[in-house]
Design an enzyme around this catalytic site. Structure first.
Site, short mmCIF file in Angstrom:
data_model
loop_
_atom_site.label_atom_id
_atom_site.label_comp_id
_atom_site.label_asym_id
_atom_site.label_seq_id
_atom_site.Cartn_x
_atom_site.Cartn_y
_atom_site.Cartn_z
N SER A 7 0.43 4.71 9.85
CA SER A 7 0.28 5.55 8.66
C SER A 7 -1.16 5.77 8.24
O SER A 7 -1.41 6.52 7.28
CB SER A 7 1.08 4.95 7.50
OG SER A 7 2.45 5.26 7.64
N LYS A 20 -2.25 9.32 7.80
CA LYS A 20 -2.18 10.09 6.56
C LYS A 20 -3.54 10.29 5.90
O LYS A 20 -3.68 11.14 5.02
CB LYS A 20 -1.20 9.43 5.60
CG LYS A 20 0.24 9.40 6.15
CD LYS A 20 1.20 8.77 5.16
CE LYS A 20 2.64 8.79 5.69
NZ LYS A 20 2.94 7.67 6.57
N SER A 27 3.07 5.83 1.16
CA SER A 27 3.05 6.13 2.59
C SER A 27 4.36 6.76 3.02
O SER A 27 4.92 6.43 4.08
CB SER A 27 2.76 4.87 3.42
OG SER A 27 2.26 5.21 4.69
#
Length: 389
Positions: free
Chosen positions: A50, A53, A110
């Site tokens: 993640s 991101k 997330s």
């Protein structure tokens, strides 16, 4: 388990090859000078999970500066987005958020569903948005980074390095400082649901200002963290942690060592670090989620017990939480909003702010030499007033 037994177990596992021979990537950077204070396998390809991101957010920030979207643009959870694996926001198909609220939910929780919805909204499709991500990576000189999706779910083609993650994070802070409070938010309240960050340093390590955590089995537990303390602005990157405790405590330890002077400038700038593009990304799945996981956990805990029950911890501060409240706008479909009370509004002929020219930025806090800059590199953002809570 006694310390002697733990050490014996660790030695046995190293000899047997159960514990990966490659040390996990770790990196400490002075954000003001770009000096590398510590680097361990910083150029080793790794799955970002993640931490992807961070780039998803950067592309959105660029589009906000260009005026192609606004913070009030509606982000609708498509069926494709809703079907993304956890973690998720819990929003139903066709639910909508403003782009501002969606950024908070994506970066704090997330949320994979919201990351996909943002990509579809801003890029028109996942594929087009991913192309924008890879273009930004190219312009930043992230030579070992490649994206396949906007949220970081398992894919062997989704690759980065600790070096590239540090450079990306520095670009976010320099070019879009007005958005930095998002990365320092501890929780988002969405209706009755509290969506919390997994970055425990935000709650228990004084001076922490952000940024992001990530986890898939192939990557282990990753973190990029920024800390402002004692007049210093530092960043730590830790990839491949065995647990949340492991990665958080290691990041805190690195920051404390930098503050104490026990690790000092290496003579390199972060932009001068080399990416080991001839290597394959490490697959941590066998050690994190596979049959070797229990033995690997025992070895890692023996080698680094900080934060375990009965052991000291670096995360002992109690910090007031930054909490953001997001609003579920209800279910939208084909651009039609279900009826709800609306305040009266009178148009006042708003004027769109001018967009920054495609000026070559060519400098990252004095760290990118002018001769390395090329046309099309990441430009300075349009100046924006502070809007965040």
């Amino acid at each position: 388990m006694t310390l002697l037994r733990s050490l014996v177990l660790t030695l046995f596992m190293l000899i047997a090859g159960i514990v990966p021979a490659l040390a996990n990537p770790m990196l400490v950077v002075d954000r003001d000078t770009l000096d590398v204070l510590y680097a361990q396998e910083a150029g080793q390809p790794w799955h970002p999970a993640s931490l992807t991101k961070l780039m998803t957010a950067y592309v959105v920030f660029e589009q906000l500066a260009a005026g192609t979207v606004t913070l009030d643009t509606k982000v609708i959870i498509s069926r494709k987005a809703a079907n993304e694996p956890p973690s998720r926001s819990g929003l139903q198909v066709d639910s909508a958020l403003t782009l501002k609220d969606a950024l908070y939910v994506m970066l704090v929780k997330s949320a994979n569903d919201v990351a996909m919805a943002i990509a579809e909204t801003v890029g028109g499709s996942e594929e087009k948005f991913v192309a924008m991500m890879n273009d930004a990576a190219r312009r930043m000189g992230l030579t070992a980074t490649h994206y396949v999706d906007p949220n970081g779910l398992s894919d062997e083609g989704q690759v980065t390095t600790a070096r590239d993650l540090a450079v990306l994070s520095l670009y976010i802070e320099q070019n879009f400082p007005q958005f930095m409070p998002i990365f320092g938010t501890r929780a988002v309240q969405l209706g009755k649901t509290r969506l919390e960050s997994e970055n425990k340093l935000l709650a228990h390590f004084a001076g922490t200002t952000g940024m992001k955590t990530g986890f898939i089995c192939e990557s282990g537990l990753n973190i990029v963290v920024t800390v402002d303390r004692n007049g210093r602005k530092l960043m730590a990157v830790v990839l491949g942690g065995q647990s949340g405790r492991d990665r958080n405590e290691r990041a805190a330890e690195l920051i404390l060592k930098a503050l104490s002077g026990s690790i000092k400038p290496t003579g390199q700038k972060v932009l001068g670090l080399s990416n080991l593009t001839d290597r394959e990304p490490v697959n941590m799945r066998p050690s994190i989620c596979g049959k070797e996981a229990a033995a690997y956990r025992d070895a890692q805990e023996a080698a680094f017990p900080m934060g375990l029950k009965g052991q000291p911890s670096y995360l002992t501060d109690e910090i007031e939480e930054r909490i953001y409240t997001a609003t579920n706008l209800g279910r939208l479909r084909d651009g039609i909003v279900l009826p709800r009370p609306r305040p009266q509004h009178v148009a006042i002929n708003p004027v769109r702010p001018s967009v920054a020219s495609a000026e070559v930025e060519g400098d990252l806090r004095g760290g990118i030499a002018a001769e390395t800059a090329q046309a099309g590199d990441v430009p300075f953002p349009v100046p924006r007033p502070s809007f965040l809570n």
